[in-house]
Design an enzyme around this catalytic site. Structure first.
Site, PDB file in Angstrom:
ATOM      1  N   GLU A 128       0.843  -1.186   0.000  1.00 52.20           N
ATOM      2  CA  GLU A 128       0.000   0.000   0.000  1.00 52.20           C
ATOM      3  C   GLU A 128       0.883   1.242   0.000  1.00 52.20           C
ATOM      4  OE1 GLU A 128      -4.030  -1.109   2.368  1.00 52.20           O
ATOM      5  OE2 GLU A 128      -2.330  -0.567   3.625  1.00 52.20           O
ATOM      6  N   CYS A 129       0.624   2.142  -0.927  1.00 55.19           N
ATOM      7  CA  CYS A 129       1.310   3.432  -0.994  1.00 55.19           C
ATOM      8  C   CYS A 129       2.835   3.240  -0.963  1.00 55.19           C
ATOM      9  CB  CYS A 129       0.829   4.353   0.119  1.00 55.19           C
ATOM     10  SG  CYS A 129       1.152   6.105  -0.212  1.00 55.19           S
ATOM     11  N   GLY A 130       3.498   3.511   0.167  1.00 55.77           N
ATOM     12  CA  GLY A 130       4.937   3.313   0.229  1.00 55.77           C
ATOM     13  C   GLY A 130       5.342   1.885  -0.056  1.00 55.77           C
TER      14      GLY A 130
END
Length: 438
Positions: free
Chosen positions: A327-329
């Protein structure tokens, strides 16, 4: 019977909600009360500060992203075993999306649903009697909520306080405390909000100082007397289901943005969460059956991650036979490369065909409603997920093609945003953080 609660809110962002919330939580905890904690909206940093202040886990309550049964189930985590619940708002009290009543994602939805009176924080810098007009507007704007009283923040002097209180007395709204203007009270910040609790130096001492200020500046007995509400109804729905029964979860200064209710749901289903640290060059434990890379700050540690050979090789080995989601990073680390703020490009895991950059910062913010393109660890093809995106990175490789996209997404109001995220084999990732759906 559920414990009484309060919602700490403000007319706008940057009014001092977190300062007042932490001061109140710590002071009440020092009095021996078990303080249940919650954060309204999709914030993954403040709950860790709540836990540090009270010693109890905090959860997110989101009236847009969470269906009512899930919302009540998550609220149930906050009230369980508590003497009092203190929830912290986000943005302004009524700020949310355009949606039906109770589904806007605004703080007011949560106060109304659970009957928690609102403790309104007013930043009175640059105002005196006029602050009362703002407070009166908040008190009357939504008949579903009840204003417990006001905490004044950033008061300049005793005379300034008298002027503000005179205005509030005129409209009949009680002042339950005040904090003087003090730059040392501000917690350190970076581009996604507060510096994480685990990275904040002398956090316990800072929290105790806030508690001391609460004891001297807030009428804690009166605030406690104003707490109320019924809390969540019994028989709430299920929490999110786990992606496996033994889940390797990256956890360190670069990977920490996992919503507390997600982890709570996984554990409630009997799953075991096994943390590991990519920054310490630890690979995902090979006796796990799923791997989850949460968001965080990999852009600040890109060189360390690129040099973490045991982690990267272990992640690639894991992905050959078991699902991995980022997720994201975490998504950025699953890609081919990550360009940092200085313009240096660092090789990442190469498990997804995406290259990301943090050099030219552009804010991406908002809810995402996703329809899965294919069966994956997040659910079946056509499954509906709701998440939230908040980052400054960009995809240098452009949007995914239909054959490799994770999902088709819209914003909170149904405006199509096209294809998002990537999937390759059992590896998936996207920039949005999952809140509800599985």
């Amino acid at each position: 019977m559920n414990p009484p609660g309060l919602l700490v809110a403000a007319p706008r962002s940057s009014s001092g909600k977190t300062t007042v919330t932490l001061a109140l939580m710590r002071a009440l905890s020092r009095r021996g009360l078990a303080v249940g904690c919650a954060k309204c909206g999709p914030d993954y940093i403040d709950p860790a500060f709540h836990q540090a202040a009270t010693g109890r886990p905090s959860v997110n309550l989101d009236s847009f992203a969470m269906p009512d049964p899930l919302l009540d189930a998550v609220a149930g985590l906050a009230v369980r075993g508590a003497d009092l619940v203190v929830a912290e708002g986000s943005m302004g009290l009524f700020d949310g999306i355009v949606a039906g009543e109770g589904r806007t994602g605004a703080n007011a939805d949560i106060a109304a649903r659970y009957g928690w009176p609102v403790l309104l924080v007013l930043d009175v810098s640059g105002a005196a009697q006029s602050a009362a007009a703002m407070a009166l507007g908040c008190a009357r704007f939504d008949p579903r909520i009840r204003l417990a009283g006001i905490v004044l923040n950033k008061v300049a002097s005793a005379r300034h306080r008298r002027l503000v209180e005179a205005g509030l007395a005129r409209v009949g709204i009680p002042v339950l405390g005040a904090l003087m203007r003090d730059a040392s009270l501000v917690l350190p910040e970076r581009h996604l909000g507060l510096v994480q609790a685990r990275e904040t130096a002398d956090l316990a001492a800072r929290l105790d100082r806030l508690a001391d200020l609460a004891e001297s500046g807030l009428d804690l007995d009166a605030i406690l007397a104003h707490a109320g509400g019924d809390g969540p109804a019994a028989g709430a729905g299920p929490l999110p289901r786990p992606p496996g029964q033994r889940i390797a979860v990256a956890s360190d200064a670069a990977f920490s943005f996992l919503y507390p209710h997600m982890a709570a749901g996984w554990r409630a289903a009997g799953a075991e969460i096994v943390p590991f640290s990519p920054l310490a060059d630890a690979p995902p434990p090979q006796d796990c059956d799923a791997c989850w890379l949460p968001g965080g700050y990999p852009e600040l540690h890109a060189g360390t991650i690129a040099g973490a050979r045991r982690f990267l090789e272990g992640l690639r080995t894991f992905a050959r036979t078991r699902p991995v989601h980022g997720e994201c990073g975490g998504y950025m680390v699953l890609g081919r490369s990550l360009e940092d703020a200085a313009g240096t490009t660092h090789a990442m895991a190469g498990l997804l065909p995406v290259a990301t950059s943090y050099r030219s910062r552009k804010l991406h913010l908002g809810y995402r409603v996703a329809t899965l393109a294919a069966d994956c660890v997040l659910g079946p093809a056509g499954g509906r997920l709701v998440g939230h995106e908040f980052h400054y990175a960009s995809e240098l490789t452009g949007p995914p093609g239909a054959a490799e996209a994770l999902a088709r997404v819209t914003d909170a109001e149904g405006v199509p945003l096209g294809l998002a995220g990537h999937r390759r084999g059992q590896v998936t990732g996207s920039f949005f953080h999952l809140i509800a759906g599985r």
